[in-house]
Scaffold this motif. Structure first.
Motif, PDB file in Angstrom:
ATOM      1  N   GLY A  80       0.751  -1.239   0.000  1.00  0.00           N
ATOM      2  CA  GLY A  80       0.000   0.000   0.000  1.00  0.00           C
ATOM      3  C   GLY A  80       0.783   1.292   0.000  1.00  0.00           C
ATOM      4  N   LEU A  81       2.102   1.233  -0.186  1.00  0.00           N
ATOM      5  CA  LEU A  81       2.894   2.462  -0.217  1.00  0.00           C
ATOM      6  C   LEU A  81       3.015   3.014  -1.626  1.00  0.00           C
ATOM      7  CD1 LEU A  81       5.903   1.731   2.175  1.00  0.00           C
ATOM      8  CD2 LEU A  81       3.730   2.865   2.700  1.00  0.00           C
ATOM      9  N   TYR A  82       2.998   4.349  -1.703  1.00  0.00           N
ATOM     10  CA  TYR A  82       3.337   5.046  -2.937  1.00  0.00           C
ATOM     11  C   TYR A  82       4.821   5.427  -2.908  1.00  0.00           C
ATOM     12  CZ  TYR A  82      -1.671   5.743  -3.921  1.00  0.00           C
ATOM     13  OH  TYR A  82      -3.000   5.560  -4.196  1.00  0.00           O
ATOM     14  N   HIS A  83       5.312   5.950  -4.029  1.00  0.00           N
ATOM     15  CA  HIS A  83       6.664   6.486  -4.060  1.00  0.00           C
ATOM     16  C   HIS A  83       6.760   7.710  -3.143  1.00  0.00           C
ATOM     17  CE1 HIS A  83       6.825   4.612  -8.270  1.00  0.00           C
ATOM     18  NE2 HIS A  83       7.629   3.904  -7.496  1.00  0.00           N
ATOM     19  N   THR A  84       7.946   7.954  -2.616  1.00  0.00           N
ATOM     20  CA  THR A  84       8.148   9.169  -1.819  1.00  0.00           C
ATOM     21  C   THR A  84       7.993  10.415  -2.686  1.00  0.00           C
ATOM     22  OG1 THR A  84      10.537   9.007  -2.206  1.00  0.00           O
ATOM     23  CG2 THR A  84       9.682   8.057  -0.161  1.00  0.00           C
ATOM     24  N   PHE A  85       8.204  10.281  -3.980  1.00  0.00           N
ATOM     25  CA  PHE A  85       8.082  11.411  -4.904  1.00  0.00           C
ATOM     26  C   PHE A  85       6.746  11.388  -5.658  1.00  0.00           C
ATOM     27  CE2 PHE A  85      10.452   7.890  -6.728  1.00  0.00           C
ATOM     28  CZ  PHE A  85       9.713   7.583  -7.859  1.00  0.00           C
ATOM     29  N   GLU A  86       5.761  10.664  -5.136  1.00  0.00           N
ATOM     30  CA  GLU A  86       4.475  10.510  -5.812  1.00  0.00           C
ATOM     31  C   GLU A  86       3.892  11.864  -6.213  1.00  0.00           C
ATOM     32  OE1 GLU A  86       1.747   7.862  -7.423  1.00  0.00           O
ATOM     33  OE2 GLU A  86       3.513   7.347  -6.227  1.00  0.00           O
ATOM     34  N   GLN A 121       9.040  15.801  -2.008  1.00  0.00           N
ATOM     35  CA  GLN A 121      10.108  15.533  -2.979  1.00  0.00           C
ATOM     36  C   GLN A 121       9.576  15.822  -4.372  1.00  0.00           C
ATOM     37  OE1 GLN A 121      11.585  11.543  -2.594  1.00  0.00           O
ATOM     38  NE2 GLN A 121      12.989  11.709  -4.322  1.00  0.00           N
ATOM     39  N   ALA A 122      10.295  16.620  -5.141  1.00  0.00           N
ATOM     40  CA  ALA A 122       9.777  17.095  -6.419  1.00  0.00           C
ATOM     41  C   ALA A 122       9.980  16.121  -7.559  1.00  0.00           C
ATOM     42  CB  ALA A 122      10.415  18.437  -6.778  1.00  0.00           C
ATOM     43  N   PHE A 123      10.948  15.213  -7.439  1.00  0.00           N
ATOM     44  CA  PHE A 123      11.209  14.260  -8.517  1.00  0.00           C
ATOM     45  C   PHE A 123      12.008  13.079  -7.968  1.00  0.00           C
ATOM     46  CE2 PHE A 123      14.194  17.870  -8.877  1.00  0.00           C
ATOM     47  CZ  PHE A 123      15.394  17.241  -8.592  1.00  0.00           C
ATOM     48  N   PRO A 124      12.037  11.956  -8.682  1.00  0.00           N
ATOM     49  CA  PRO A 124      12.757  10.777  -8.199  1.00  0.00           C
ATOM     50  C   PRO A 124      14.249  11.053  -8.024  1.00  0.00           C
ATOM     51  CG  PRO A 124      11.345  10.230 -10.057  1.00  0.00           C
ATOM     52  CD  PRO A 124      11.364  11.710  -9.969  1.00  0.00           C
ATOM     53  N   THR A 125      14.831  10.384  -7.059  1.00  0.00           N
ATOM     54  CA  THR A 125      16.263  10.508  -6.812  1.00  0.00           C
ATOM     55  C   THR A 125      17.044   9.594  -7.740  1.00  0.00           C
ATOM     56  OG1 THR A 125      15.932  11.075  -4.493  1.00  0.00           O
ATOM     57  CG2 THR A 125      18.074  10.179  -5.096  1.00  0.00           C
ATOM     58  N   ASP A 126      18.161  10.090  -8.231  1.00  0.00           N
ATOM     59  CA  ASP A 126      19.097   9.296  -9.013  1.00  0.00           C
ATOM     60  C   ASP A 126      20.429   9.304  -8.285  1.00  0.00           C
ATOM     61  OD1 ASP A 126      20.334   7.845 -11.004  1.00  0.00           O
ATOM     62  OD2 ASP A 126      20.683   9.585 -12.292  1.00  0.00           O
ATOM     63  N   ASN A 151      11.953   5.328  -2.642  1.00  0.00           N
ATOM     64  CA  ASN A 151      12.571   6.266  -3.562  1.00  0.00           C
ATOM     65  C   ASN A 151      13.240   5.479  -4.686  1.00  0.00           C
ATOM     66  OD1 ASN A 151      13.589   8.680  -4.650  1.00  0.00           O
ATOM     67  ND2 ASN A 151      14.361   9.405  -2.678  1.00  0.00           N
ATOM     68  N   TYR A 152      13.868   6.179  -5.626  1.00  0.00           N
ATOM     69  CA  TYR A 152      14.585   5.516  -6.719  1.00  0.00           C
ATOM     70  C   TYR A 152      16.099   5.650  -6.577  1.00  0.00           C
ATOM     71  CZ  TYR A 152      10.678   4.381  -9.889  1.00  0.00           C
ATOM     72  OH  TYR A 152       9.561   3.828 -10.482  1.00  0.00           O
ATOM     73  N   SER A 153      16.571   5.900  -5.359  1.00  0.00           N
ATOM     74  CA  SER A 153      18.007   5.993  -5.120  1.00  0.00           C
ATOM     75  C   SER A 153      18.693   4.668  -5.436  1.00  0.00           C
ATOM     76  CB  SER A 153      18.270   6.354  -3.660  1.00  0.00           C
ATOM     77  OG  SER A 153      17.482   7.442  -3.242  1.00  0.00           O
ATOM     78  N   PHE A 154      20.023   4.706  -5.548  1.00  0.00           N
ATOM     79  CA  PHE A 154      20.778   3.468  -5.738  1.00  0.00           C
ATOM     80  C   PHE A 154      20.563   2.550  -4.531  1.00  0.00           C
ATOM     81  CE2 PHE A 154      24.325   5.473  -8.573  1.00  0.00           C
ATOM     82  CZ  PHE A 154      23.410   5.618  -9.599  1.00  0.00           C
ATOM     83  N   ASP A 155      20.649   1.257  -4.767  1.00  0.00           N
ATOM     84  CA  ASP A 155      20.456   0.293  -3.681  1.00  0.00           C
ATOM     85  C   ASP A 155      21.399   0.528  -2.510  1.00  0.00           C
ATOM     86  OD1 ASP A 155      18.525  -0.885  -5.219  1.00  0.00           O
ATOM     87  OD2 ASP A 155      19.365  -2.906  -5.119  1.00  0.00           O
ATOM     88  N   SER A 156      22.592   1.004  -2.800  1.00  0.00           N
ATOM     89  CA  SER A 156      23.603   1.158  -1.753  1.00  0.00           C
ATOM     90  C   SER A 156      23.187   2.150  -0.672  1.00  0.00           C
ATOM     91  CB  SER A 156      24.932   1.601  -2.361  1.00  0.00           C
ATOM     92  OG  SER A 156      24.768   2.815  -3.084  1.00  0.00           O
ATOM     93  N   CYS A 157      22.246   3.048  -0.957  1.00  0.00           N
ATOM     94  CA  CYS A 157      21.837   4.013   0.067  1.00  0.00           C
ATOM     95  C   CYS A 157      20.402   3.813   0.540  1.00  0.00           C
ATOM     96  CB  CYS A 157      22.053   5.445  -0.419  1.00  0.00           C
ATOM     97  SG  CYS A 157      21.374   5.848  -2.026  1.00  0.00           S
TER      98      CYS A 157
END
Length: 239
Positions: A162-168, A185-190, A212-218
């Protein structure tokens, strides 16, 4: 954003899991995963949900030889093929998590991410056959990918609960993900740009959040508000 009232109990909810390895031939490039590959993916899923009130139990790994399913589900919009795969193989009811591993080609037009997608819990009542998580078969720890080493499964299970993206909504204003303690958050993280702040409201972008869409490492956490939302969504739509 919108608050989610805390559930009455944080006792562990045990979610049975069926992992469907769909393959085109008995090689890795053909989608054939070993039991160890699946176990590693599952162990990472369990670790990601520690201290959330949810735990997972791997009931069975099932393998399905079907080159059409492996190659074509998840690209463009071959819904009859996807429905056939899930209708033919899905196990259990709303409380059971089914995971299918397939190719998910880079030419995918249906999904924002090429690594996986999930069905939200409120859609189970009208679409029970399609309920679950569909993953790119290479999503598991030790896959050699420089930025995606398996945590996408945690992310997709978050959607399933039931979760949305943090940048939904890609906006600094509005309800967005319906969780108060994830900063706007205004846009997905890269990448892993800790300290990035794309909105004027208090709080930097949630770089380490699994949704979020951050790298797995973080990626390391769900917030208390996200945990409450998952528990409430589970109780409302899956329990």
């Amino acid at each position: 954003m919108q608050s989610n009232p805390a559930p009455e109990s944080l006792a562990d909810i045990v979610i049975p899991v069926y992992y469907h390895v769909v393959y085109a031939n008995q090689t890795f490039d053909g989608g054939y995963l070993s039991n160890q590959n699946v176990q590693d993916a599952f162990n990472l899923l369990v670790t990601g949900f520690q201290n959330t009130g949810f735990t997972f139990q791997l009931e069975e790994v099932r393998r399905h030889f079907n080159p059409t399913w492996f190659n074509e589900v998840g690209i463009s919009d071959p819904w009859p093929i996807e429905w056939d795969m899930k209708h033919s193989t899905r196990v259990g009811g709303p409380r059971t998590l089914n995971i299918w591993s397939i190719l998910i080609s880079h030419i995918s037009l249906r999904k924002i991410s090429n690594d996986g997608y999930a069905q939200f819990p409120w859609n189970y009542a009208t679409n029970p056959d399609s309920d679950g998580v569909t993953m790119k078969y290479t999503v598991f720890p030790g896959n050699g990918h420089p930025t995606r080493s398996g945590k996408t499964l945690i992310h997709e299970a978050g959607h399933w609960l039931g979760l949305y993206h943090t940048f939904e909504g890609n906006s600094c204003f509005g309800n967005n993900d319906f969780v108060d303690d994830t900063p706007a958050q205004a846009f997905p993280t890269d990448g892993c740009p800790f300290g990035l702040d794309t909105c004027p409201q208090p709080g930097a972008d949630p770089i380490s959040n699994y949704m979020n869409y951050s790298f797995d490492s973080c990626l390391t956490e769900f917030t208390p508000g996200q945990i409450n939302r998952m528990l409430n969504q589970y109780q409302q739509f899956r329990a």
